[in-house]
Design an enzyme around this catalytic site. Structure first.
Site, PDB file in Angstrom:
ATOM      1  N   ASP A 235       0.871  -1.165   0.000  1.00 40.70           N
ATOM      2  CA  ASP A 235       0.000   0.000   0.000  1.00 40.70           C
ATOM      3  C   ASP A 235       0.915   1.224   0.000  1.00 40.70           C
ATOM      4  OD1 ASP A 235      -2.081   1.725  -0.038  1.00 40.70           O
ATOM      5  OD2 ASP A 235      -3.144   0.881   1.663  1.00 40.70           O
TER       6      ASP A 235
HETATM    7  C1  BGC Z   1      -4.993   3.339  -0.097  1.00 38.91           C
HETATM    8  C2  BGC Z   1      -5.036   2.325  -1.232  1.00 38.91           C
HETATM    9  C3  BGC Z   1      -4.806   3.037  -2.546  1.00 38.91           C
HETATM   10  C4  BGC Z   1      -3.484   3.778  -2.478  1.00 38.91           C
HETATM   11  C5  BGC Z   1      -3.167   4.537  -3.755  1.00 38.91           C
HETATM   12  C6  BGC Z   1      -3.731   4.187  -0.140  1.00 38.91           C
HETATM   13  O1  BGC Z   1      -3.804   5.224   0.778  1.00 38.91           O
HETATM   14  O2  BGC Z   1      -5.063   2.653   1.148  1.00 38.91           O
HETATM   15  O3  BGC Z   1      -6.284   1.673  -1.234  1.00 38.91           O
HETATM   16  O4  BGC Z   1      -4.819   2.114  -3.600  1.00 38.91           O
HETATM   17  O5  BGC Z   1      -3.520   4.714  -1.425  1.00 38.91           O
HETATM   18  O6  BGC Z   1      -4.037   5.612  -3.919  1.00 38.91           O
END
Ligand code: BGC
Length: 815
Positions: A235
Site C-alpha cells: 500500500d
Molecule cells: C490506499 C489504497 C490506494 C493507495 C493509492 C492508499 O492510501 O489505502 O487503497 O490504492 O492509497 O491511492
C-alpha cells in the site's frame, strides 16, 4: 489451487526468464521501486514499457487526479455487493478494463475485499460485505471481468485492514481460525476462482508483523498454499524496511521515486544482507505481470481480443437500480401514476454519488435525484425543498467559480498555467503544467472570479498544508501557515478544509478570488506533490425555517420523498466513524415530514449503515448507497416502478449500541479481534439481538412463494435446488439464499452461514428453480491444533431463505 499453467503461460514464462537473465542487479532493484506516484520505470534494454497503476474500485482515475480527466463513476462497492450478482460484478469489471485502457492504465488497484467487521470502519463503503463468501464471490466476478479486458487487478488490502484508525501502525491481533474463516477467505476464494494478477499488502500489522513484511501470510499461505502467482505491491508508503520487505514477499514498493527498494535494495544485496535470489523472485513476478498486460516485448498478452465495448452510462444506471435495497414498503412504492411528489433534502439536489479518499474519481456528469425525477415525472408533478443540509463542511469551489492556476518562480515570474475546474490542485510527480519543473516552481496561485448564486455571508476555506494567502474582492483574509490536523501522509488529500474568510456577497455580482500557496517538497516525503484546494460554502439558512418549508411542501403533495445522506467528513479514508447517526438535522426533518404526510418515502444515500430511528414512522425506506454518477436516473426508474429495486443487504443494519462488534480504536497500538469468528450476522445471532434490518433482506415489487427444496450429493459436491413461484402481479427477480446450520447447538460455531445463493427471474405466476452448489468450506472449520481445515461431521439443516431471518424451507442432511 490457482489453476494449472496453459501453453500460453509457459511461453510467457520463457520470455520472463530470458528478460530476467538479461538484467543486472541495479536494473532489477530499480524495477521494484515506483518511479513516481503510479508507475514503474521502463527498462528499454529488455523491451519493457513503464507499468501504470491506478485506483479503483468504482472507476479508473488514471494518473492525473483532476476533474479535467473524467472517469465513469459506478456505485459504491457496498452497492455492487447488494446486487448479489457476480455476473453484474463481472460486467462492471469489463467496463473498468475499458476505462483503464482508455487512460493507459495496466493495473487497477482494486477490488477492496476487507470485511465489514465494525460498522464504524471508515472505508466500509469501499468493501463489499460482512460475509466472506459474498465478498469473495462478488470480488471474483469483478476480477474476472477486469482481467478479461487485459487489465490486471490488485486485490486489497491483504489482510485485516478493516478499520482506519492508526492504519499505518495498528497491530491487529487475530486468531488463526478467524483469519482463515473470515479475513483471508475472500482472498482465497478470489485466488481460486479468478486468478488475480496482483495483490496489495495492507498498512497494518497482523499478530506482530507488518503486512508488507509478512513472510507467513504472503509467502507461505498466499503463494505457498493457494498458489498465487501475481505481484505483491505495498500500500502507498507502507514499505518500511528493505530486508524485511523483500524477505516478506513484497515485490514492489510504491510510490516512488524514493523507496526502500531501488538503490537501497541493490546495496543490501552487495552488502550480503539480502540474497539476490529474493530480488529475482520479485522481478519475475513483476515481469510476469508485465507480460500478462502486454508491455513486455516478445510476450503475448493474456488478452489479445478485447471484449465488446460497454456503454458505461447505461451500466452505471443498471447497477444502481439493481443495488437499491427496499427495506420497508407499506404500499408507498412504486409511486402512484399522476401523483404529486415533494422531493426534499440537500442530497436530492447535490447528490453524494461516491465515497471519499483514494477511491474518488471525477465523473463527467452527475444525475442527482432532482435531475432524475424531473426527467421522469410529468411537468408540474414535482416540487423541491432543501429541508436540512448536513454539509457543515466546505465543498470544492466548482459552482460559480472560474479559476485557473498560475505558477511562478521565486522571482515572481510566471512559468506556466494550468486549468482547475473545481479549485482543486493535485499534481503528483511529473504531472505539472507545461514549462513548470519542481526546481523552478515556487508558488501556485488559484485566481479568477466567483459569481454568487445567493446574497449573504459566503464562507471560503483552504484544504492543504503549508503557507497560503487568501484574498477575496481585494481584501486579504488569511496569510499564514496552515498545519495538518493529524499525522497521516495523505492529509492534504483527505483532511478537512479550514474556514478562512466570510465576506458578504451579492447574488449575481462577480468578485475576484485569489489563493496563493508556497510549494514545498519536504525531504521525508518520497514523492513531490502539489496538493491544495480552495473550498466554499453558500450562506447558511436557519435550520428550523428549512424544515418548516419542507413540511409545507410535503403537506401539499401526494408523496414526500426525503433524501438523507452522510457527508465526506463521515465516510472517507484515513479515519473511522464515531457514530452511525445521520449528520445535522436530518432525523428531525424526517420526523417532521412524516408527521405532515403519511406517504413519506425515505431514501438513505450512504455507503454504509446509519441508524434509522424513525423507520417505523415512514411509509417506505430505500437504501441507495453511494449510487454512482447515474444514481438519480436509477432512482427515478425505481420510484416510478419502471424497474423494481433489486438489492439485498450485504451487511446487517442496526444501531451502534446493539452492534456486537464495533471497536476500531486500538489501545496501546493494538486492536484485538476478540470476537473471533463472530462478526456481522454471526455475532448478531450469537448475541440473540435483532437488528433493524437483517443480512440478506430486501423487498422487490412482487411476492415469492418458496415451494420446495431438494438437496443432492455428498459433501464433495452438494447441490441445492429451490423451486420458487412469483406469486405477485409483476415480473421480478429473487435472490434465493442458502444457509447451512449445524443442527446440534455448538457455541463455538456460528448458528448458520451463507453457503450459496442464486438470482432467478420470473413473470407473474411462473415457477423457477434456483440451483446452488455448496462449497465444502460450509461444513469445515479451521482447527488450530492441527493447523488445517477439518470437516465437522454431523447433521446440518440446509435452509432456503429470503434473508438470514426469513427462512422459508429446510432439508436436513448428514455429512
Ligand atoms: C490506499 C489504497 C490506494 C493507495 C493509492 C492508499 O492510501 O489505502 O487503497 O490504492 O492509497 O491511492
Amino acid at each position: 489451487m490457482a489453476g494449472t499453467r496453459t501453453q500460453a503461460d509457459e511461453a510467457r514464462e520463457a520470455v520472463v526468464e530470458a528478460a530476467l537473465a538479461a538484467l543486472d542487479l541495479d536494473a532489477k532493484a530499480r524495477l521494484l521501486s515506483g518511479q513516481d506516484m503510479w508507475t514503474l520505470p521502463a527498462l528499454p534494454e529488455i523491451g519493457l514499457r513503464s507499468l501504470v497503476m491506478s485506483d479503483g474500485p468504482i472507476g479508473v482515475r488514471g494518473v492525473r487526479w483532476t476533474a479535467d480527466d473524467p472517469s465513469v463513476a459506478l456505485p459504491s462497492p457496498t452497492a455492487l455487493a447488494a446486487t448479489w450478482d457476480p455476473g453484474l460484478a463481472r460486467r462492471a469489471g469489463v467496463l473498468l478494463a475499458q476505462e483503464a485502457r482508455r487512460k493507459g492504465v495496466h493495473v487497477l488497484l482494486a477490488p477492496t475485499v476487507n470485511l465489514h467487521r465494525s460498522p464504524l470502519g471508515g472505508r466500509h463503503f469501499e468493501a463489499y460485505s460482512e460475509d466472506p463468501y459474498l465478498t469473495g464471490t462478488i470480488g471474483a466476478g469483478y476480477v474476472n471481468g477486469v482481467q478479461s479486458g487485459g487489465v490486471g487487478t490488485t486485490v486489497k488490502h491483504f489482510v485485516a485492514n478493516d478499520a482506519e484508525t492508526d492504519r499505518f501502525t495498528v497491530n491487529n491481533t487475530v486468531s488463526e481460525r478467524a483469519l482463515r474463516e473470515l479475513y483471508l477467505a475472500p482472498f482465497e476464494i478470489i485466488v481460486e476462482n479468478a486468478h488475480p494478477w496482483g495483490i496489495m499488502t495492507a498498512y497494518n500489522t497482523v499478530n506482530g508483523t507488518t503486512m508488507s513484511e509478512h513472510h507467513y501470510l504472503v509467502n507461505e499461505v498466499l503463494r505457498g498454499e493457494w498458489g498465487f502467482d501475481g505481484y505483491n505491491v505495498s500500500d502507498w508508503l507502507a514499505a518500511r524496511s528493505t530486508k524485511g520487505a523483500i524477505e516478506g514477499g513484497l515485490d514492489v514498493a510504491m510510490p516512488g521515486p524514493r523507496t526502500v527498494y531501488g538503490e537501497p535494495l541493490a546495496q543490501a544485496v552487495r552488502d550480503g544482507d539480502v540474497a539476490e535470489a529474493k530480488v529475482d523472485d520479485a522481478v519475475r513476478n513483476v515481469l510476469r505481470l508485465a507480460a500478462r498486460v502486454g508491455i513486455l516485448q516478445g510476450a503475448e498478452p493474456v488478452v489479445t481480443e478485447h471484449p465488446e465495448a460497454v456503454d458505461g452510462i447505461a451500466l452505471a444506471r443498471e447497477i444502481a437500480r439493481r443495488s437499491f435495497v427496499l427495506v420497508r414498503n407499506e404500499g408507498a412504492l412504486p409511486l402512484r401514476p399522476n401523483g404529486t411528489v415533494a422531493l426534499i433534502g440537500a442530497a436530492a439536489r447535490d447528490a453524494r454519488v461516491l465515497g471519499g479518499g483514494s477511491a474518488t474519481v471525477f465523473p463527467a456528469r452527475i444525475v442527482s435525484p432532482l435531475d432524475g425525477l424531473t426527467a421522469a415525472l410529468p411537468e408540474g408533478a414535482l416540487t423541491y425543498a432543501v429541508g436540512a443540509d448536513p454539509n457543515t463542511e466546505l465543498a470544492v469551489a466548482d459552482k460559480g467559480f472560474e479559476l485557473r492556476a498560475v505558477c511562478r518562480d521565486a522571482e515572481g515570474n510566471v512559468i506556466g498555467t494550468g486549468s482547475t475546474p473545481n479549485g482543486q490542485i493535485q499534481w503528483m510527480g511529473s504531472d505539472l503544467p507545461e514549462g513548470v519543473t519542481h526546481d523552478t516552481l515556487h508558488t501556485v496561485e488559484l485566481t479568477g472570479t466567483f459569481t454568487p448564486r445567493e446574497s449573504g455571508p459566503h464562507t471560503f476555506g483552504i484544504k492543504g498544508v503549508g503557507a497560503f494567502k487568501l484574498t477575496i474582492d481585494g481584501t486579504t483574509y488569511y496569510d499564514d501557515f496552515q498545519r495538518p490536523e493529524r499525522d497521516d501522509p495523505f492529509i492534504t488529500f483527505f483532511g478537512a478544509p479550514v474556514s478562512r474568510a466570510q465576506p458578504e456577497l451579492t447574488a449575481g455580482e462577480p468578485v475576484e478570488v485569489s489563493l496563493t500557496h508556497v510549494v514545498e517538497f519536504p525531504e521525508d516525503i518520497p514523492l513531490k506533490a502539489v496538493a491544495f484546494t480552495l473550498t466554499h460554502q453558500e450562506p447558511r439558512r436557519d435550520p428550523d425555517e428549512l424544515i418548516a418549508e419542507a413540511v409545507e411542501a410535503a403537506r401539499n403533495a401526494d408523496t414526500a420523498v426525503v433524501v438523507v445522506a452522510t457527508t465526506e467528513r463521515v465516510e472517507s479514508e484515513g479515519f473511522d466513524r464515531k457514530d452511525l447517526t445521520l449528520p445535522g438535522r436530518q432525523d428531525d426533518l424526517i420526523r417532521a415530514v412524516a408527521a405532515a404526510n403519511p406517504n413519506t418515502v425515505v431514501i438513505v444515500n450512504s455507503g454504509s449503515p446509519v441508524e434509522l430511528p424513525w423507520r417505523e414512522d415512514v411509509a417506505a425506506v430505500l437504501l441507495s448507497w453511494f449510487p454512482g454518477q447515474e444514481g438519480g436516473a436509477a432512482l427515478a426508474d425505481v420510484l416510478t416502478g419502471a424497474h423494481e429495486p433489486g438489492g439485498r443487504l450485504p451487511t446487517t443494519w442496526g444501531s451502534l449500541t446493539d452492534a456486537p462488534v464495533s471497536q476500531v480504536v486500538p489501545s496501546n497500538g493494538e486492536l484485538p479481534y476478540r470476537e473471533g469468528v463472530f462478526i456481522g450476522y454471526r455475532a448478531w445471532e450469537k448475541e440473540g439481538r435483532t437488528p433493524s434490518y437483517p443480512f440478506g433482506h430486501g423487498l422487490g415489487y412482487t411476492d415469492w412463494t418458496y415451494e420446495s427444496v431438494k438437496v443432492e450429493g455428498a459433501v464433495e459436491g452438494i447441490t441445492v435446488t429451490v423451486r420458487v413461484r412469483n406469486s405477485g402481479e409483476r415480473a421480478g427477480r429473487e435472490v434465493v439464499q442458502v444457509y447451512v446450520a449445524p443442527t446440534e447447538p455448538d457455541t463455538d460455531r456460528p448458528a448458520r452461514l451463507l453457503a450459496g445463493f442464486a438470482g432467478v427471474e420470473a413473470g407473474p405466476g411462473e415457477t423457477v428453480e434456483a440451483v446452488v452448489e455448496l462449497p465444502r468450506r460450509a461444513f469445515e472449520t479451521w482447527d488450530e491444533t492441527t493447523n488445517s481445515w477439518t470437516s465437522v461431521k454431523g447433521s446440518y439443516e440446509i435452509q432456503a431463505a429470503r434473508s438470514i431471518s426469513d427462512r422459508r424451507l429446510a432439508a436436513t442432511i448428514n455429512v
